[in-house]
Write an enzyme that holds these catalytic residues in place. Structure first.
Site, PDB file in Angstrom:
ATOM      1  N   LYS A   1     -13.088  -8.211  -7.983  1.00 21.56           N
ATOM      2  CA  LYS A   1     -13.482  -8.671  -6.657  1.00 21.56           C
ATOM      3  C   LYS A   1     -14.936  -9.120  -6.716  1.00 21.56           C
ATOM      4  O   LYS A   1     -15.778  -8.435  -7.304  1.00 21.56           O
ATOM      5  CB  LYS A   1     -13.288  -7.550  -5.633  1.00 21.56           C
TER       6      LYS A   1
ATOM      7  N   ASP B   1      -0.213  -0.329  -4.685  1.00 21.43           N
ATOM      8  CA  ASP B   1      -1.637   0.011  -4.689  1.00 21.43           C
ATOM      9  C   ASP B   1      -1.818   1.376  -4.040  1.00 21.43           C
ATOM     10  O   ASP B   1      -1.584   1.545  -2.840  1.00 21.43           O
ATOM     11  CB  ASP B   1      -2.433  -1.046  -3.929  1.00 21.43           C
TER      12      ASP B   1
ATOM     13  N   LYS C   1       0.845  -1.189   0.000  1.00 21.20           N
ATOM     14  CA  LYS C   1       0.000   0.000   0.000  1.00 21.20           C
ATOM     15  C   LYS C   1       0.883   1.243   0.000  1.00 21.20           C
ATOM     16  O   LYS C   1       1.803   1.379   0.815  1.00 21.20           O
ATOM     17  CB  LYS C   1      -0.909   0.013   1.229  1.00 21.20           C
TER      18      LYS C   1
ATOM     19  N   GLU D   1      -1.410  -0.388  -9.136  1.00 18.39           N
ATOM     20  CA  GLU D   1      -2.863  -0.559  -9.041  1.00 18.39           C
ATOM     21  C   GLU D   1      -3.548   0.762  -8.700  1.00 18.39           C
ATOM     22  O   GLU D   1      -3.245   1.389  -7.693  1.00 18.39           O
ATOM     23  CB  GLU D   1      -3.194  -1.603  -7.980  1.00 18.39           C
TER      24      GLU D   1
ATOM     25  N   ASP E   1      -8.769  -1.111 -10.505  1.00 17.78           N
ATOM     26  CA  ASP E   1      -9.544  -1.743  -9.430  1.00 17.78           C
ATOM     27  C   ASP E   1     -10.846  -0.978  -9.217  1.00 17.78           C
ATOM     28  O   ASP E   1     -11.920  -1.397  -9.643  1.00 17.78           O
ATOM     29  CB  ASP E   1      -8.708  -1.769  -8.146  1.00 17.78           C
TER      30      ASP E   1
END
Length: 373
Positions: A258, A173, A138, A202, A230
């Site tokens: 997802k 991300d 992250k 991402e 995403d």
């Protein structure tokens, strides 16, 4: 009579390409709000580290004829978005999942925004526990500078090397936190520093328009970094809009899918087929019961574009199952996990009466939207 050379025959009108067919929206079993409420079990489980700004996960589990389904949309999501998550839970408990094409799924591990001194130990322990070789870090957390992110990723890379991981991959991300200018600068710096170790970036920017511009700018810069989309899919208001697939193809090289945000495994497969990008399956910080839906999707996608983001069990302090699903040897077996009676009882008690009522009221509202989402 000879034709007049000064006149021309009008050209036939150009044929108009037919509009692209909208992706199929697989039907859901029909259930009334009262039928859902009758089998809903609320839960709250603690995380062992703060992740995505939260220290616990909460929601509801449903027991149906097909098994257990998990409904845990984040509290800030509106009813329309939360209803799509509910559709996935209904599919899991009352519907069916497709036949798998693989028995095991490669899995990555997530590195949350930890203090600098904790990162190396976390990565070393994660490698020892899971055998994973792909790690998602992250970045762009509030209050974090780009220099902090570069140092964090460098620590992850060094820890992977120290742990003996060969050919590691690191994913970044940003959860849409950067502008195009900021993301362009970050991509240049990360690519220069980490090169082939970088798997992809991402959602560095918030919108698909910004991501498309970023990809164009990176080509100008001769920076070879793949962009993964995403939020561009999972937060889309209309998953079946005519222009969604084209905008996603312009925005990214990889599609993150997802299960819960798109309404279930069947709907995810339909969207994947329509959009046509290479796919990485990921989770939603699930319990072990909810994680099985992600495994079902990852097992059914014909060609995976890399390790699935389903290694979040490492972040659970509590679970609704007796044991928590985590990767072994860098992969997870495709399975269906049941809740443990005692663990689920503790998780239900942990939510408390006031929050349980909030979830039941939310369920009543969202259940009425299932026929239209």
């Amino acid at each position: 009579m000879a034709a007049d050379p000064t006149t021309t025959t009008p050209a036939a009108p150009l044929a108009t390409a037919p509009a692209a067919a909208r992706p199929t929206r697989p039907a859901l079993p029909e259930l009334s709000p009262s039928a859902l409420a009758a089998v809903a079990v609320p839960f709250r489980v603690r995380l062992n580290r703060r992740f995505r700004g939260v220290e616990h996960r909460e929601g509801m589990l449903f027991c149906g004829p097909s098994g257990w389904g998990e409904w845990a949309p984040f509290p800030e999501y509106d009813d329309w978005e939360a209803a799509r998550w509910l559709a996935a839970a209904v599919e899991a408990a009352w519907g069916s999942w497709p036949e798998p094409v693989r028995s095991h799924v490669p899995v990555n591990v997530v590195v949350p925004a930890l203090p600098a001194d904790d990162i190396a130990g976390y990565v070393t322990d994660a490698v020892a526990q899971t055998g994973a070789t792909t790690f998602k870090v992250k970045v762009a957390e509030p209050g974090s500078a780009l220099a902090d992110d570069l140092a964090r990723v460098a620590t992850v890379r060094a820890a992977l090397s120290e742990a003996g991981v060969r050919d590691p991959l690191i994913r970044l991300d940003a959860n849409g936190a950067w502008t195009v200018t900021e993301a362009r600068r970050a991509a240049r710096m990360f690519a220069a520093e980490f090169g082939a170790v970088l798997d992809y970036f991402e959602q560095p920017c918030r919108t698909t328009t910004e991501l498309a511009e970023l990809r164009y700018r990176l080509v100008d810069d001769e920076v070879r970094v793949r962009i993964a989309v995403d939020e561009g899919l999972r937060r889309a208001r209309d998953l079946y809009a005519d222009d969604l697939a084209a905008s996603l193809r312009s925005a990214g090289d990889v599609l993150i899918v997802k299960v819960a945000p798109v309404g279930g495994v069947a709907r995810a497969l339909s969207l994947i087929d329509e959009i046509g990008l290479p796919v990485v399956v990921s989770g939603e910080m699930n319990t072990s019961v909810g994680l099985c839906a992600g495994l079902a999707l990852a097992a059914a996608v014909p060609d995976l574009a890399g390790a699935a983001g389903l290694g979040t069990g490492l972040l659970l302090n509590d679970d609704v199952s007796a044991t928590t699903l985590i990767p072994r040897d860098g992969q997870m077996a495709v399975t269906r996990r049941l809740p443990d009676e005692q663990a689920l009882g503790r998780a239900a008690d942990a939510l408390g009466g006031e929050q349980t009522m909030w979830w039941r009221e939310r369920l009543a509202r969202c259940a009425r939207l299932l026929s239209v989402i």
